[in-house]
Scaffold this active site. Structure first.
Site, short mmCIF file in Angstrom:
data_model
loop_
_atom_site.label_atom_id
_atom_site.label_comp_id
_atom_site.label_asym_id
_atom_site.label_seq_id
_atom_site.Cartn_x
_atom_site.Cartn_y
_atom_site.Cartn_z
N HIS A 95 0.84 -1.21 0.00
CA HIS A 95 0.00 0.00 0.00
C HIS A 95 0.88 1.26 0.00
O HIS A 95 0.94 2.00 1.00
CB HIS A 95 -0.89 -0.06 1.26
CG HIS A 95 -2.07 0.86 1.25
ND1 HIS A 95 -1.97 2.23 1.06
CD2 HIS A 95 -3.39 0.62 1.42
CE1 HIS A 95 -3.16 2.76 1.14
NE2 HIS A 95 -4.05 1.80 1.35
N GLU B 262 -0.84 1.13 -5.39
CA GLU B 262 -0.71 -0.06 -4.55
C GLU B 262 -0.68 -1.31 -5.41
O GLU B 262 -1.67 -1.66 -6.04
CB GLU B 262 -1.88 -0.10 -3.56
CG GLU B 262 -2.11 1.24 -2.85
CD GLU B 262 -3.50 1.35 -2.21
OE1 GLU B 262 -4.12 0.30 -1.94
OE2 GLU B 262 -3.95 2.48 -1.98
#
Ligand SMILES: O=P(O)(O)OC[C@H]1O[C@H](O)[C@H](O)[C@@H](O)[C@@H]1O
Length: 316
Positions: free
Chosen positions: A186, A292
């Site tokens: 992320h 991400e």
């Protein structure tokens, strides 16, 4: 502070080389830092194995980290590169992970520092350092073990070169029953002005629009951000085709994936940022974009003994 006994640092000294020509690795019980001879650096918290800093040789930060991010192990870090495993978001319809908290437990577990290798020690000529981290069932809290009772191991490596940051994960099923999992890195990239950002490499790709009733849509042209954005792309050209973040027309980050089919693009914009207690400054959404890399549409099924490997390299 996270307080956990840790292995001693692997010494990154090479006899005969002056200190300024060597990678400098330091760590304590809560974090690992590495600085290349050319000056680039990274910092990784053992909490979540979260990369919290990636600086260029002049000391400029390349990742976005909230001023209010909790770095004491009380909450997943808001910024840097939190790791999402074994579930992306929540999965009420997936019995095996339905009880887990949002994004699973990898980002809130305390990882072990397994050691490091440098281009000096491996004889490579790319002036790099690789830091290795591990998490397995025995590292989990009783609560997490109860919610996800599968013997597993995660081996995570973070590789810094003068012009790139690479993160790679190997998931291994160490039990005798199959399990299903999702994985995502992320990454919060730091940008100067979100209104000047464009993302290429996602053209003609299907995506799930999480801010529009999870409708499936097709991207036409480059991606620009002018409001809350939360999209799960499966890039049409596959993982090795770069996703490029540009600002004012100049490429600033190039993300190439290996075996990670999906790319989430996220920016919370004004209201969502305002509603997150650990998001500071409130107008920080102007200075970040999450790109991400992951495997989050559907599930990776690992039979007993199987491994899944996925990685990204972010170049500047
Ligand atoms: O607030 P967090 O649990 O860290 O999640 C932050 C964000 O992660 C991903 O980008 C998801 O697609 C978003 O829906 C979510 O808001």
């Amino acid at each position: 502070m996270v307080d956990r006994p840790n292995k001693p640092a692997a010494l990154a000294t090479t006899p005969g080389l002056p200190p300024q020509a060597q990678v400098n690795i330091t760590h304590d019980n809560s974090r690992v830092n590495a600085v290349l001879p050319s000056g680039e650096s990274i910092e990784v918290l053992l909490y979540g194995a979260t990369v919290t800093s990636w600086k260029d040789r002049a000391g400029n930060e390349r990742l976005w980290l909230s001023d209010a991010a909790k770095l004491d192990g009380s909450k997943a870090v808001r910024g840097g590169i939190p790791l999402v495993f074994p579930v992306f978001g929540t999965a009420p319809d997936h019995a095996a992970t339905s009880k887990l908290p949002q994004h699973g437990f990898a980002r809130t577990s305390i990882w072990e520092f397994m050691g490091s290798s440098t281009s000096e020690s491996t004889g490579k000529s790319d002036n790099s350092v690789k830091l290795d981290f591990g998490l397995s069932q025995s590292n989990l809290t009783d609560e997490s073990k109860k919610l996800w009772p599968h013997p597993f191991s995660l081996q995570y490596s973070v590789t810094l070169t003068p012009d790139s940051l690479g993160t790679g994960m190997v998931i291994t099923n160490q039990g005798d029953q199959p399990f299903e999992a999702q994985l995502l890195m992320h990454t919060y990239l730091r940008v100067k002005d979100i209104t000047k950002v464009s993302v290429t490499g996602l053209e003609e790709s299907d995506y799930v629009d999480k801010v529009d009733a999870a409708k499936t849509k097709k991207q036409s042209g480059t991606v620009t951000i002018s409001g809350e954005t939360d999209r799960v792309y499966t890039p049409a050209k596959g993982p090795s085709h770069p996703v490029v973040v540009s600002e004012g027309g100049a490429a600033t980050f190039t993300v190439v994936r290996d075996n990670l089919d999906d790319v989430v693009v996220w920016n919370p914009w004004i209201e969502k940022a305002a509603g997150m207690g650990d998001f500071e400054p409130k107008d920080g959404y102007k200075n970040m974009i999450c790109i991400e890399a992951g495997a989050v549409k559907g599930w990776q099924k690992l039979e007993a003994g199987d491994a899944f490997e996925g990685a990204q390299v972010i170049s500047v």
